[in-house]
Design a protein around this motif. Structure first.
Motif, PDB file in Angstrom:
ATOM      1  N   THR B 214       8.501   9.817 -14.680  1.00 61.71           N
ATOM      2  CA  THR B 214       7.741  10.576 -13.429  1.00 61.71           C
ATOM      3  C   THR B 214       8.322   9.521 -12.148  1.00 61.71           C
ATOM      4  O   THR B 214       8.774   8.567 -12.363  1.00 61.71           O
ATOM      5  CB  THR B 214       6.365  10.279 -13.460  1.00 61.71           C
ATOM      6  OG1 THR B 214       5.553  10.641 -12.594  1.00 61.71           O
ATOM      7  CG2 THR B 214       5.757   8.974 -13.804  1.00 61.71           C
ATOM      8  N   ASN B 215       7.945  10.102 -11.076  1.00 63.86           N
ATOM      9  CA  ASN B 215       8.388   9.269  -9.846  1.00 63.86           C
ATOM     10  C   ASN B 215       7.726   8.054  -9.436  1.00 63.86           C
ATOM     11  O   ASN B 215       6.449   8.216  -9.424  1.00 63.86           O
ATOM     12  CB  ASN B 215       8.457  10.200  -8.648  1.00 63.86           C
ATOM     13  CG  ASN B 215       9.658  11.314  -8.543  1.00 63.86           C
ATOM     14  OD1 ASN B 215      10.716  11.022  -9.239  1.00 63.86           O
ATOM     15  ND2 ASN B 215       9.391  12.544  -7.887  1.00 63.86           N
ATOM     16  N   LEU B 216       8.211   7.016  -9.400  1.00 62.37           N
ATOM     17  CA  LEU B 216       7.835   5.836  -8.926  1.00 62.37           C
ATOM     18  C   LEU B 216       8.269   5.420  -7.434  1.00 62.37           C
ATOM     19  O   LEU B 216       8.921   6.008  -6.793  1.00 62.37           O
ATOM     20  CB  LEU B 216       8.465   4.677  -9.606  1.00 62.37           C
ATOM     21  CG  LEU B 216       8.438   4.684 -11.265  1.00 62.37           C
ATOM     22  CD1 LEU B 216       9.213   3.607 -11.724  1.00 62.37           C
ATOM     23  CD2 LEU B 216       6.871   4.577 -11.753  1.00 62.37           C
ATOM     24  N   SER B 217       7.226   4.527  -6.935  1.00 61.02           N
ATOM     25  CA  SER B 217       7.445   4.115  -5.645  1.00 61.02           C
ATOM     26  C   SER B 217       7.511   2.652  -5.894  1.00 61.02           C
ATOM     27  O   SER B 217       7.219   2.057  -6.642  1.00 61.02           O
ATOM     28  CB  SER B 217       6.506   4.687  -4.488  1.00 61.02           C
ATOM     29  OG  SER B 217       5.200   4.410  -4.932  1.00 61.02           O
ATOM     30  N   LEU B 218       8.111   2.071  -4.868  1.00 66.72           N
ATOM     31  CA  LEU B 218       8.080   0.666  -4.826  1.00 66.72           C
ATOM     32  C   LEU B 218       7.114  -0.009  -3.663  1.00 66.72           C
ATOM     33  O   LEU B 218       7.166   0.463  -2.591  1.00 66.72           O
ATOM     34  CB  LEU B 218       9.638  -0.129  -4.436  1.00 66.72           C
ATOM     35  CG  LEU B 218      10.106  -1.444  -4.626  1.00 66.72           C
ATOM     36  CD1 LEU B 218       9.866  -2.014  -5.969  1.00 66.72           C
ATOM     37  CD2 LEU B 218      11.348  -1.729  -4.200  1.00 66.72           C
ATOM     38  N   ARG B 219       6.454  -1.008  -4.091  1.00 68.47           N
ATOM     39  CA  ARG B 219       5.428  -1.605  -3.158  1.00 68.47           C
ATOM     40  C   ARG B 219       6.311  -2.060  -2.017  1.00 68.47           C
ATOM     41  O   ARG B 219       7.181  -2.924  -2.057  1.00 68.47           O
ATOM     42  CB  ARG B 219       4.704  -2.768  -3.773  1.00 68.47           C
ATOM     43  CG  ARG B 219       3.776  -3.440  -2.896  1.00 68.47           C
ATOM     44  CD  ARG B 219       2.926  -4.505  -3.530  1.00 68.47           C
ATOM     45  NE  ARG B 219       3.700  -5.632  -3.795  1.00 68.47           N
ATOM     46  CZ  ARG B 219       3.119  -6.965  -3.753  1.00 68.47           C
ATOM     47  NH1 ARG B 219       1.752  -6.966  -3.727  1.00 68.47           N
ATOM     48  NH2 ARG B 219       3.819  -7.791  -4.132  1.00 68.47           N
ATOM     49  N   THR B 220       5.852  -1.735  -0.860  1.00 69.77           N
ATOM     50  CA  THR B 220       6.322  -2.246   0.416  1.00 69.77           C
ATOM     51  C   THR B 220       5.553  -3.462   1.026  1.00 69.77           C
ATOM     52  O   THR B 220       4.273  -3.598   0.926  1.00 69.77           O
ATOM     53  CB  THR B 220       6.435  -1.391   1.616  1.00 69.77           C
ATOM     54  OG1 THR B 220       5.067  -0.811   1.703  1.00 69.77           O
ATOM     55  CG2 THR B 220       7.425   0.077   1.134  1.00 69.77           C
ATOM     56  N   ASN B 221       6.191  -4.612   1.203  1.00 65.96           N
ATOM     57  CA  ASN B 221       5.595  -5.781   1.466  1.00 65.96           C
ATOM     58  C   ASN B 221       5.011  -5.772   2.977  1.00 65.96           C
ATOM     59  O   ASN B 221       6.014  -5.383   3.899  1.00 65.96           O
ATOM     60  CB  ASN B 221       6.720  -7.000   1.450  1.00 65.96           C
ATOM     61  CG  ASN B 221       6.746  -7.374  -0.063  1.00 65.96           C
ATOM     62  OD1 ASN B 221       5.814  -7.315  -0.721  1.00 65.96           O
ATOM     63  ND2 ASN B 221       8.148  -7.635  -0.196  1.00 65.96           N
ATOM     64  N   SER B 222       3.966  -5.923   3.190  1.00 63.48           N
ATOM     65  CA  SER B 222       3.416  -5.548   4.320  1.00 63.48           C
ATOM     66  C   SER B 222       3.094  -6.934   5.172  1.00 63.48           C
ATOM     67  O   SER B 222       2.830  -7.983   4.352  1.00 63.48           O
ATOM     68  CB  SER B 222       2.035  -4.582   4.429  1.00 63.48           C
ATOM     69  OG  SER B 222       1.230  -4.972   3.482  1.00 63.48           O
TER      70      SER B 222
END
Lengths: 236, 222
Positions: B214-222
């Motif tokens: 399934t499609n993953l996303s990558l955590r964006t450092n905020s």
């Protein structure tokens, strides 16, 4: 005078009739009343419905009762485990029925049965095949499935020590289903290593009050299921 | 420097267990499933007190006893010999599942056959017609415990992804998983779908995505 001691395991189970529902304590071998089960094998009652977490191992205890073709149906949460071959073999041949129940639902169904509660709602199993065909209802934002309380004609239970009133204490994780099964059976039959005088058990430490217990059998040195399996023993 | 063997890519099981243990807060009540989850108990960081519950009736489960000291009436849910720590308690099954179903356990750590993008878990049955169905306490745990962590290899032995769009095996529970720890990554199940929170050393996002159904996303450092 109240004295719940039976003269023998055979005498304690002598009136178990064909078609009875029997609750049997134990989680694996811990708390499994192997001597009472063997007495039930000798008694020969057939077409039994057995409520127990597992289905026994090797060819002793609960597995021996099943192998002797006395059990028509198992109600349990985990019917296969290490060294269990009797139940899987009969189940695959379609010669024994299975009602699979999540372990917590099984415990709560027994507790409810003992408390006079005919049914209850739980979130366990919602959205799974084990909820198929069951009534469901939404409370607040969440869905729940209805489960029925369970009662039995007899319970066979292993505890550690009793007094003649039937007050019980258990040993460590061998307690498991014992206390709730005693409450949910018309006749609770308990094997213990020792029976002491009334007053010798500290009332603060009694786990099962005697009102839930009908018959007591002394088995001073109970067999250990895993040891019998290791020795490849079978019963009878 | 030679490339690591493929089978050893990413975290080992022990490192995965260590990573789970690092996320368990001081004072937590925790239930560990059978198999890889059992390893977590060995890696509680120093200075934290974590109480392990085993659903067969013990709060305050300790490590396995020394050889020869096993007690067949002191076991865990996997039916293995354990010990009881100072401050432990024993109880019957209805009380045990009051802890679980009543939301008193903070975290459970379970194995998985499949986890879906929405957090559905399949870990009890392949659904094959000749399989003996056995569920134990898995459905109670996912329905009642506050946080459900899954620890699993990222893919099956034959390379099939275990994190998938929809589970094909029978479900243990719907939308129940909070976080997945694999040998490749730590993945949170969020309302927006699965998000990679951390990658194992040397593992790229693309490598993880290729082994995921399934499609993953990558955590964006905020």
């Amino acid at each position: 005078m109240i004295d719940k001691r039976a003269v023998s395991a055979a005498a304690a189970v002598a009136d178990v009739h064909d078609g009875a529902t029997i609750m049997i304590s134990g989680f694996g071998e811990a708390g499994s009343p192997i001597e009472l089960i063997h007495a039930l094998v000798d008694c020969g009652a057939k077409n039994l419905t057995v409520v127990s977490n597992n289905t026994g191992s090797g060819r002793v205890g609960l597995a021996a009762l099943i192998a002797n073709r006395q059990v028509a149906k198992m109600i349990c949460s985990y019917p296969r485990s290490a060294n269990s071959m009797v139940f899987p073999e009969l189940y695959r041949k379609g010669e024994i029925k299975l009602e699979l129940v999540p372990q917590g639902t099984l415990a709560e169904r027994i507790r409810a049965g003992g408390a006079g509660i005919p049914a209850f709602y739980t979130a366990t199993s919602v959205g799974t095949v084990l909820a198929n065909g069951k009534e469901s209802r939404t409370f607040g934002e969440r869905d729940y499935v209805m489960e029925h309380g369970l009662i039995a004609d007899f319970a066979l239970v292993k505890a550690e020590k009793a007094d003649r009133h039937g007050n019980l204490i258990y040993n460590k994780t061998a307690r498991n289903f014992g206390p709730i099964m005693c409450t949910a059976a018309k006749v609770a039959i308990v094997q213990v290593k020792e029976i002491v005088e009334a007053g010798e058990l500290d009332p603060e430490e009694i786990v099962t009050p005697g009102i839930f217990v009908n018959r007591l059998v002394i088995v001073a040195k109970p067999a250990q299921e895993s040891q019998l399996v290791k020795e490849d023993r079978s019963y009878p | 420097m030679s490339a690591p063997a493929k089978a050893n890519y990413g975290w080992t099981r022990e490192q995965m267990a260590q990573r789970v243990a690092a996320d368990i807060q001081d004072g937590a009540y925790v239930n560990l499933g059978i198999g890889i989850p059992e390893l977590v108990a060995q890696y509680v960081p120093a200075g934290r007190e974590v109480i392990f519950q085993t659903e067969n009736g013990l709060l305050g489960m300790g490590p396995a006893p020394m050889a020869g000291k096993e007690d067949p009436e002191l076991i865990n849910a996997g039916k293995k010999a354990v010990t009881a720590i100072a401050g432990a308690s024993y109880f019957h099954h209805a009380d045990s599942f009051v802890m679980i179903r009543g939301g008193h356990i903070d975290i459970c750590v379970l194995g998985a056959m499949q986890v879906s993008a929405k957090g559905d878990l399949a870990n009890w049955s392949t659904g094959e017609p000749d399989a003996i169905p056995a569920v134990g306490g898995a459905m109670d745990l996912v329905a009642g415990v506050k946080k459900v962590f899954v620890i699993t290899e990222h893919a099956t032995k034959s390379g099939e992804p275990k994190i998938v769009e929809q589970c094909t095996y029978p479900l243990t529970g719907k939308a129940v998983v909070d976080r997945v720890y694999t040998n490749l990554a730590i993945i949170d199940i969020t309302p927006e779908g699965p998000v990679v929170m951390e990658l194992a050393p040397g593992v790229t996002f693309d490598h993880v995505q290729k082994r995921t159904g399934t499609n993953l996303s990558l955590r964006t450092n905020s």
